[in-house]
Design a protein around this motif. Structure first.
Motif, PDB file in Angstrom:
ATOM      1  N   TYR A 107      10.752  11.679  10.850  1.00 18.18           N
ATOM      2  CA  TYR A 107      10.799  10.896  12.087  1.00 18.18           C
ATOM      3  C   TYR A 107      10.453   9.416  11.933  1.00 18.18           C
ATOM      4  N   GLY A 108      10.003   9.010  10.737  1.00 14.49           N
ATOM      5  CA  GLY A 108       9.827   7.572  10.456  1.00 14.49           C
ATOM      6  C   GLY A 108       8.556   6.927  10.956  1.00 14.49           C
ATOM      7  N   VAL A 109       7.641   7.722  11.529  1.00 16.62           N
ATOM      8  CA  VAL A 109       6.396   7.101  12.004  1.00 16.62           C
ATOM      9  C   VAL A 109       5.367   7.088  10.871  1.00 16.62           C
ATOM     10  N   GLY A 110       5.293   5.953  10.250  1.00 18.55           N
ATOM     11  CA  GLY A 110       4.319   5.687   9.208  1.00 18.55           C
ATOM     12  C   GLY A 110       4.122   4.188   9.241  1.00 18.55           C
ATOM     13  N   VAL A 111       3.085   3.680   8.602  1.00 19.64           N
ATOM     14  CA  VAL A 111       2.871   2.229   8.584  1.00 19.64           C
ATOM     15  C   VAL A 111       2.529   1.810   7.166  1.00 19.64           C
ATOM     16  N   PHE A 112       2.905   0.598   6.828  1.00 24.21           N
ATOM     17  CA  PHE A 112       2.639   0.154   5.466  1.00 24.21           C
ATOM     18  C   PHE A 112       2.371  -1.332   5.411  1.00 24.21           C
ATOM     19  N   GLU A 113       2.015  -1.785   4.227  1.00 30.40           N
ATOM     20  CA  GLU A 113       1.792  -3.204   3.994  1.00 30.40           C
ATOM     21  C   GLU A 113       2.451  -3.621   2.695  1.00 30.40           C
ATOM     22  N   GLY A 114       2.670  -4.890   2.558  1.00 37.42           N
ATOM     23  CA  GLY A 114       3.121  -5.482   1.303  1.00 37.42           C
ATOM     24  C   GLY A 114       2.177  -6.635   1.043  1.00 37.42           C
ATOM     25  N   ILE A 115       1.506  -6.576  -0.100  1.00 37.82           N
ATOM     26  CA  ILE A 115       0.448  -7.556  -0.404  1.00 37.82           C
ATOM     27  C   ILE A 115       0.694  -8.018  -1.837  1.00 37.82           C
ATOM     28  N   ARG A 116       0.288  -9.237  -2.147  1.00 42.61           N
ATOM     29  CA  ARG A 116       0.439  -9.671  -3.542  1.00 42.61           C
ATOM     30  C   ARG A 116      -0.885 -10.092  -4.151  1.00 42.61           C
ATOM     31  N   ALA A 117      -1.007  -9.846  -5.451  1.00 43.32           N
ATOM     32  CA  ALA A 117      -2.131 -10.363  -6.237  1.00 43.32           C
ATOM     33  C   ALA A 117      -1.559 -11.347  -7.245  1.00 43.32           C
ATOM     34  N   TYR A 118      -2.288 -12.418  -7.470  1.00 45.23           N
ATOM     35  CA  TYR A 118      -1.845 -13.458  -8.411  1.00 45.23           C
ATOM     36  C   TYR A 118      -2.948 -13.731  -9.432  1.00 45.23           C
ATOM     37  N   LYS A 119      -2.534 -14.146 -10.621  1.00 51.43           N
ATOM     38  CA  LYS A 119      -3.505 -14.653 -11.591  1.00 51.43           C
ATOM     39  C   LYS A 119      -3.991 -15.999 -11.083  1.00 51.43           C
ATOM     40  N   THR A 120      -5.269 -16.239 -11.238  1.00 52.37           N
ATOM     41  CA  THR A 120      -5.813 -17.495 -10.718  1.00 52.37           C
ATOM     42  C   THR A 120      -6.178 -18.451 -11.859  1.00 52.37           C
ATOM     43  N   VAL A 121      -6.397 -19.707 -11.478  1.00 49.46           N
ATOM     44  CA  VAL A 121      -6.672 -20.731 -12.499  1.00 49.46           C
ATOM     45  C   VAL A 121      -7.995 -20.511 -13.234  1.00 49.46           C
ATOM     46  N   ASN A 122      -8.897 -19.747 -12.642  1.00 48.23           N
ATOM     47  CA  ASN A 122     -10.187 -19.520 -13.320  1.00 48.23           C
ATOM     48  C   ASN A 122     -10.116 -18.382 -14.341  1.00 48.23           C
ATOM     49  N   GLY A 123      -8.927 -17.870 -14.579  1.00 47.76           N
ATOM     50  CA  GLY A 123      -8.773 -16.832 -15.600  1.00 47.76           C
ATOM     51  C   GLY A 123      -8.833 -15.415 -15.048  1.00 47.76           C
ATOM     52  N   GLY A 124      -9.136 -15.285 -13.774  1.00 52.98           N
ATOM     53  CA  GLY A 124      -9.178 -13.961 -13.152  1.00 52.98           C
ATOM     54  C   GLY A 124      -7.915 -13.722 -12.328  1.00 52.98           C
ATOM     55  N   SER A 125      -8.065 -12.875 -11.306  1.00 50.95           N
ATOM     56  CA  SER A 125      -6.961 -12.582 -10.394  1.00 50.95           C
ATOM     57  C   SER A 125      -7.505 -12.583  -8.975  1.00 50.95           C
ATOM     58  N   ALA A 126      -6.608 -12.696  -8.021  1.00 50.34           N
ATOM     59  CA  ALA A 126      -7.042 -12.615  -6.622  1.00 50.34           C
ATOM     60  C   ALA A 126      -5.939 -12.010  -5.768  1.00 50.34           C
ATOM     61  N   VAL A 127      -6.355 -11.224  -4.783  1.00 50.60           N
ATOM     62  CA  VAL A 127      -5.411 -10.696  -3.799  1.00 50.60           C
ATOM     63  C   VAL A 127      -5.356 -11.709  -2.665  1.00 50.60           C
ATOM     64  N   PHE A 128      -4.141 -12.054  -2.250  1.00 57.74           N
ATOM     65  CA  PHE A 128      -3.971 -13.060  -1.207  1.00 57.74           C
ATOM     66  C   PHE A 128      -4.091 -12.432   0.181  1.00 57.74           C
ATOM     67  N   ARG A 129      -5.053 -12.915   0.934  1.00 52.08           N
ATOM     68  CA  ARG A 129      -5.294 -12.522   2.322  1.00 52.08           C
ATOM     69  C   ARG A 129      -5.375 -10.995   2.503  1.00 52.08           C
ATOM     70  N   LEU A 130      -6.127 -10.398   1.604  1.00 52.47           N
ATOM     71  CA  LEU A 130      -6.255  -8.927   1.585  1.00 52.47           C
ATOM     72  C   LEU A 130      -6.764  -8.368   2.920  1.00 52.47           C
ATOM     73  N   LYS A 131      -7.822  -9.003   3.449  1.00 52.64           N
ATOM     74  CA  LYS A 131      -8.417  -8.447   4.679  1.00 52.64           C
ATOM     75  C   LYS A 131      -7.448  -8.545   5.856  1.00 52.64           C
ATOM     76  N   GLU A 132      -6.672  -9.633   5.896  1.00 53.62           N
ATOM     77  CA  GLU A 132      -5.697  -9.781   6.993  1.00 53.62           C
ATOM     78  C   GLU A 132      -4.594  -8.720   6.883  1.00 53.62           C
ATOM     79  N   HIS A 133      -4.191  -8.424   5.648  1.00 52.83           N
ATOM     80  CA  HIS A 133      -3.161  -7.389   5.472  1.00 52.83           C
ATOM     81  C   HIS A 133      -3.696  -6.017   5.884  1.00 52.83           C
ATOM     82  N   VAL A 134      -4.939  -5.746   5.489  1.00 52.04           N
ATOM     83  CA  VAL A 134      -5.511  -4.430   5.834  1.00 52.04           C
ATOM     84  C   VAL A 134      -5.716  -4.352   7.353  1.00 52.04           C
ATOM     85  N   ASP A 135      -6.088  -5.467   7.931  1.00 51.78           N
ATOM     86  CA  ASP A 135      -6.264  -5.493   9.388  1.00 51.78           C
ATOM     87  C   ASP A 135      -4.913  -5.253  10.082  1.00 51.78           C
ATOM     88  N   ARG A 136      -3.838  -5.843   9.536  1.00 57.77           N
ATOM     89  CA  ARG A 136      -2.518  -5.612  10.138  1.00 57.77           C
ATOM     90  C   ARG A 136      -2.105  -4.150   9.974  1.00 57.77           C
TER      91      ARG A 136
END
Ligand code: PMP
Length: 308
Positions: free
Chosen positions: A31-60
């Motif tokens: 029936y198609g009732v499900g919800v999802f998100e698309g989020i990206r993580a990027y390598k950062t200049v400090n040598g680590g990684s970061a998820v972009f606007r993770l909390k906003e995506h989870v909130d959505r």
């Protein structure tokens, strides 16, 4: 770049890729009732990684669930932690994140979801430019879709709900079959709404315009770009416009987590502006990539860092 990684977070624990399976009687599959998100993580200049606007995506994600009447059996904090755990478990420094909440099976069938359980999966995988690396540089050719975007009272357009994407798949498939890269959908009154998986912007005489949050998904990239553009001193207006306003605009581009900032060089066989990424588009694209890679401390709060 394949989508197969080692582990998928499934109903509270990390399981091997092959074990993250569902039954054919899964309610959402029918029936198609499900919800999802698309989020990206990027390598950062400090040598680590970061998820972009993770909390906003989870909130959505939780907002989408609320809109369609699903109760996700975890807290937002638990999903945030689960996403970071899944990235680390798969040793993924950069890539795409797909949380999906769906209605399972076991209790009843029929349109009413009944007491079927709500299940949650989180997959991550490496994913480069959604519309191709060349698209980010040179721009894409798009067409006005023969399919209309959802009426706000037919589908819940603020929910990133699985079933809403039947409309997107139809539009995208038609666009590709007709030799274009992407579709531009109009709303039921004929105004420009969005792409099959992107929000849209135009630029005319230095002013940036994007449709208001009526029939469109409240894109997090859209929101980020509006803030960044205003900080750079651009005037940004959220206003309805027609497809012919796109034809005569100086620049046009799509925004989205997957598409990032993709210039539009042609709509309906009309060349838009100079037929390549315009100066405003390029500036925003450059600034956006700086922000997601942690090169602009002003937006540090948008990044959830992690290291492998
Ligand atoms: N509109 C639609 C229909 C989408 O699927 C997406 C992708 N989630 C967007 C807009 C852009 O949203 P975001 O910037 O949050 O990825």
């Amino acid at each position: 770049m394949g989508i197969q990684t080692d582990l998928i977070w499934f109903d509270g624990k990390l399981v091997p890729w092959n074990e993250a399976q569902v039954h054919v009687m899964t309610h959402t599959l029918h029936y198609g009732v499900g919800v999802f998100e698309g989020i990206r993580a990027y390598k950062t200049v400090n040598g680590g990684s970061a998820v972009f606007r993770l909390k906003e995506h989870v909130d959505r994600l939780f907002g989408s669930a609320k809109i369609v009447g699903m109760t996700i059996p975890y807290s937002q904090d638990e999903i945030v932690t689960a996403i970071l755990d899944t990235l680390k478990a798969n040793k993924l420094a950069e890539g795409y994140i797909r949380p999906l909440a769906f209605i399972g099976t076991g209790q009843a069938m029929g349109v009413h979801p009944g007491k079927n359980p709500i299940q949650v999966a989180i997959a991550v995988w490496p994913w480069g430019a959604y519309l191709g690396a060349e698209a980010l540089e040179k721009g894409i050719r798009i067409c006005t879709s023969s399919y209309t975007r959802h009426h706000v009272n037919v589908m819940m357009t603020k929910a990133k709900a699985c079933g809403n994407y039947v409309n997107s798949v139809l539009a995208k498939t038609e666009a590709i079959a007709d030799g274009y890269d992407e579709a531009l959908l109009l709303d039921p009154t004929g105004f420009v709404s969005e792409g099959s998986g992107e929000n849209v912007f135009i630029v005319k005489k230095g002013i940036i315009k994007t449709p208001p949050l009526t029939s469109i998904l409240a894109g997090i990239t859209r929101d980020s770009l509006i803030a960044v553009a205003r900080d750079l001193g651009y005037e940004v207006v959220e206003q309805l416009f027609t497809r012919d306003e796109v034809y005569v605009s100086d620049e046009a581009f799509f925004s989205g987590t997957a598409a990032e900032i993709t210039p539009i060089r042609e709509l309906d066989r009309r060349v838009v502006g100079a037929g390549k990424a315009g100066p405003v588009t390029k500036r925003l694209q450059t600034e956006f990539f700086k922000v997601v890679k942690g090169e602009n401390p002003k937006y540090a709060a948008w990044l959830d860092g992690y290291s492998l």
